[in-house]
Scaffold this active site. Structure first.
Site, PDB file in Angstrom:
ATOM      1  N   ALA A  29      36.440  36.989  42.176  1.00 55.79           N
ATOM      2  CA  ALA A  29      35.590  37.033  43.362  1.00 55.79           C
ATOM      3  C   ALA A  29      36.386  36.665  44.617  1.00 55.79           C
ATOM      4  O   ALA A  29      37.488  36.109  44.541  1.00 55.79           O
ATOM      5  CB  ALA A  29      34.417  36.069  43.189  1.00 55.79           C
ATOM      6  N   GLY A  76      35.496  36.890  38.117  1.00 58.22           N
ATOM      7  CA  GLY A  76      34.713  38.100  38.292  1.00 58.22           C
ATOM      8  C   GLY A  76      35.452  39.339  37.836  1.00 58.22           C
ATOM      9  O   GLY A  76      34.825  40.336  37.441  1.00 58.22           O
ATOM     10  N   GLU A 125      34.698  39.518  34.250  1.00 63.59           N
ATOM     11  CA  GLU A 125      33.288  39.894  34.118  1.00 63.59           C
ATOM     12  C   GLU A 125      33.103  41.392  34.378  1.00 63.59           C
ATOM     13  O   GLU A 125      32.294  42.059  33.710  1.00 63.59           O
ATOM     14  CB  GLU A 125      32.430  39.059  35.071  1.00 63.59           C
ATOM     15  CG  GLU A 125      32.341  37.594  34.649  1.00 63.59           C
ATOM     16  CD  GLU A 125      31.520  36.756  35.603  1.00 63.59           C
ATOM     17  OE1 GLU A 125      30.491  36.228  35.183  1.00 63.59           O
ATOM     18  OE2 GLU A 125      31.926  36.648  36.781  1.00 63.59           O
ATOM     19  N   GLU A 144      36.302  29.729  36.568  1.00 69.51           N
ATOM     20  CA  GLU A 144      35.331  29.242  37.564  1.00 69.51           C
ATOM     21  C   GLU A 144      35.135  27.740  37.501  1.00 69.51           C
ATOM     22  O   GLU A 144      34.829  27.099  38.517  1.00 69.51           O
ATOM     23  CB  GLU A 144      33.989  29.955  37.365  1.00 69.51           C
ATOM     24  CG  GLU A 144      33.966  31.404  37.809  1.00 69.51           C
ATOM     25  CD  GLU A 144      34.443  32.378  36.745  1.00 69.51           C
ATOM     26  OE1 GLU A 144      34.273  33.588  36.944  1.00 69.51           O
ATOM     27  OE2 GLU A 144      34.994  31.930  35.718  1.00 69.51           O
TER      28      GLU A 144
END
Length: 703
Positions: free
Chosen positions: A63, A104, A107, A127
């Site tokens: 992210a 991310g 993910e 994270e």
């Protein structure tokens, strides 16, 4: 097509390339571009399968961290929604994972039905290091892919796994033989799926992620780990998310994950850890040096002194493959030093962190000498001798004579004036302070002390060198104790004084460890050595001579030979490493209080917190005002990496901002009055703190 992605047709395949350098951070613009490309591929009947890849080779490092805590974090299309849409495409979607898929990025790959990597690929969900949990399906899809226990271990550690491990545990379906062939192999894989009429998404290996585990696995896991997590919120929220994966259907679990992620994102702990993340990136920005500054070559290093500190410093360079010469005055001291380094490496071998071959490779990089003439060709020499000015100056006179022009001469002093050391050489521009923290081969902090004459290229070179050997280098100006030890002084002073006034060492330490500091003041002093602390303090005695009570308790323990853990007695009594309260210390404090006319009374935990922490914070603000520290974030990094301040509080400066600068100032003024002459002497608010509060500022910055 949006410039943040590439879109290419290759027969019946759509190739979507992420093109947001340098790491394809999944901010809102890139998310929108991916969605647009995916919808285009989905709507085209000529497209039979889709390959998602990094157009420059790297897949995605995750992210955009700058979005966290703002509306942009969930701006449409948000990452959870984007990934849910990808999982519903009716065409096989292959993730070609080059180099990295973190956070991310992983993910995103998990939302694809199929995944292929290359030998250099690393994947992970880090994270937790930002006080967060995966919030775009990671806590739901990973357990269904590799099982609840393996997924928990991976997410709680935050550590990435390599390509082979990812293949073995089922995150990757295939491995390309090389990074160069990854995209070709991904194309071939996609065509194979099309030819075999494969489902858009295969069945998950663990539809019930906790199946096969003991019935009480999650409850026991929580119970076993709670003490280690202390007050950290993120691990608890992450475990709750994995519990949801085990108990709820996927869509309900995804909704639960988003709610838990938002709770973590809104927490003070995550804000603190994000502050640390950005502080680390800012620390390398130093006035007077930039990308154009020419660096000096560091191909060979010398260390003066083969004791515990010198040996630890030498290990850092050997670990990085840089040859090191260790110089000692006596042959037996040199032999002991080299033997201790081999012993330290041997411990790593026993723990499986190092092979015998690696041990020998590193020892081969270490040579010993008793002659300064053998340092004639080194590029950097670091002095690590006894902490006395005259001894260090004598060493630097020798180095000035022996070392070649352009060699960097560094002192490992923890508190002495680097400018006075530089003054005895003919090349003060080449002199710098490099304060390693003990044990030097383990501790991450490196205080880089810039003298008034230190050349910009010397500073730039040592900063880069620090990162090369795995340290967190932070620049400090010259003053007694630099950033860390100068702040330690008032922090330790208040701890000592509180014991004179009626607290016990255990009570003081308990308040501090209750904040999740690794250890309290007195445990730290016992570990570092009461004698070491005394000698540092003694070197600054002129500044404290007006207050006879200043750390008198530590002085008395030094006089009694109670040097801490190494002598079995200090502020505590020890049996091995087992610490016990020692009432002889309480009795000594009572006697000293009587001699010094210090009234004794019950001391509350809040007073301990405020006096120790507010004085620590106040000194840091003063350092910033004086220009010794460049940024409040630099001060935080020193205390996080050198003194065990908890990362989820962000460091003492960030902690002060969290408490409120007005509250800190009010507390200091309260004790200035409440503690009589002692308060008048020591509780003087930093002028910068007063200016910030008067101006209504909430951030600590020069003003």
């Amino acid at each position: 097509m949006n410039s943040l992605v590439t879109f290419e047709m290759d027969g019946d395949l759509a190739l979507i390339g992420l093109a947001r350098p340098p790491v394809n951070a999944l901010g809102q613009p890139l998310r929108a571009a991916i969605l647009e490309a995916a919808e285009r591929a989905a709507a085209d009947p000529a497209v039979k399968a889709i390959v998602l890849h990094g157009s420059s080779g790297l897949f995605s490092a995750g992210a955009d961290i700058s979005e966290f805590g703002s509306e942009a974090s969930f701006a449409a299309p948000d990452l959870p929604g984007l990934l849910l849409r990808l999982t519903r495409l009716d065409k096989p979607l292959v993730a070609a994972i080059g180099k990295l898929a973190l956070g991310g990025g992983l993910e995103l790959a998990l939302a694809c039905g199929y995944r292929i990597g290359e030998p250099g690929t690393r994947v992970g969900l880090p994270e937790i290091n930002l006080g967060l949990l995966p919030g775009a399906g990671g806590t739901q899809r990973l357990p269904r892919l590799i099982g609840a226990q393996a997924a928990l271990d991976m997410m709680l550690s935050g550590a990435p796994v390599n390509a082979q491990k990812a293949l073995d545990i089922g995150i990757l379906d295939r491995l390309a033989p090389s990074a160069e062939s990854l995209l070709d192999e991904a194309r071939a894989y996609a065509r194979e799926l099309v030819a075999g009429q494969a489902q858009a998404r295969p069945a998950v290996p663990f539809p019930e992620p906790a199946k096969g585990l003991p019935e009480d696995f999650l409850a026991r896991f929580r119970q076993d780990n709670e003490p280690r997590w202390k007050s950290r919120l993120a691990p608890r929220l992450l475990l709750s998310a994995v519990e949801a994966a085990c108990l709820l259907p996927l869509e309900e679990g995804l909704a639960r994950e988003v709610a838990l992620f938002k709770e973590a994102e809104a927490s003070r702990q995550s804000a603190a850890l994000r502050h640390v993340f950005f502080a680390e990136r800012e620390a390398g920005k130093v006035p007077g040096i930039d990308a154009s500054t020419q660096l000096r070559t560091i191909a060979k290093v010398a260390v003066i002194g083969a004791g515990t500190m010198g040996g630890g410093i030498a290990m850092n360079f050997a670990n990085a493959g840089i040859p090191v010469t260790l110089l000692e005055r006596q042959g037996d001291a040199l032999d002991r030093g080299l033997a201790q380094i081999r012993h330290n490496y041997g411990i790593s071998v026993k723990r499986g962190k190092l092979s015998e071959a690696q041990l020998e490779q590193r020892m081969a990089l270490l040579t010993g000498t008793l002659d300064y003439a053998d340092l004639a060709d080194v590029d950097l020499v670091i002095e690590a001798v006894f902490e006395k000015m005259e001894i260090k100056q004598a060493v630097f006179r020798e180095l000035d004579r022996a070392c070649k022009p352009g060699a960097i001469l560094a002192s490992n002093t923890s508190s002495l004036d680097v400018d006075q050391i530089a003054a005895v050489t003919s090349r003060p521009q080449d002199v710098i302070g490099l304060h390693f923290f003990s044990p030097a081969n383990v501790m991450r902090l490196l205080e880089v002390v810039r003298g008034k004459a230190t050349a910009p290229d010397v500073l730039a070179t040592t900063l880069k060198m620090g990162r090369t050997i795995g340290k967190m280098p932070v620049v400090s100006g010259v003053c007694f104790g630099f950033i860390g030890n100068r702040m330690l002084e008032p922090y330790a002073r208040e701890a000592h004084r509180l014991v004179l006034e009626g607290a016990t060492p255990a009570q003081v330490d308990g308040v501090l460890t209750g904040l999740d500091l690794n250890m309290g003041v007195f445990s730290m002093l016992d570990l570092a050595g009461v004698d070491v602390n005394f000698l540092v303090r003694d070197a600054n005695r002129a500044a404290i001579a007006h207050d006879e009570s200043y750390c008198r308790l530590g002085d008395e323990l030094y006089a009694l030979g109670r040097f801490g853990q190494k002598t079995g007695r200090g502020f505590y009594a020890y049996e091995g490493r087992n610490r016990q309260d020692d009432y002889e210390v309480v009795a000594l404090a009572e006697r000293l209080a009587g001699e010094l006319h210090v009234p004794r009374r019950p001391i509350g935990d809040q007073e301990i917190h405020d006096r120790c922490l507010f004085m620590l914070i106040n000194e840091g603000i003063q350092l910033l005002d004086e220009g010794i520290a460049l940024r409040a974030g630099d001060i935080d990094l020193v205390w996080l990496n050198g003194y065990g301040f908890p990362s989820h509080l962000g460091g003492p400066m960030h902690y002060a901002e969290t408490l409120g600068l007005d509250k800190v100032l009010a507390g200091i003024r309260h004790y200035q009055k409440a503690l009589g002459d002692y308060g008048q002497m020591w509780f003087t608010p930093a002028p910068l703190l007063e200016r910030l509060v008067a101006a209504g500022k909430t951030r600590i910055e020069p003003f």
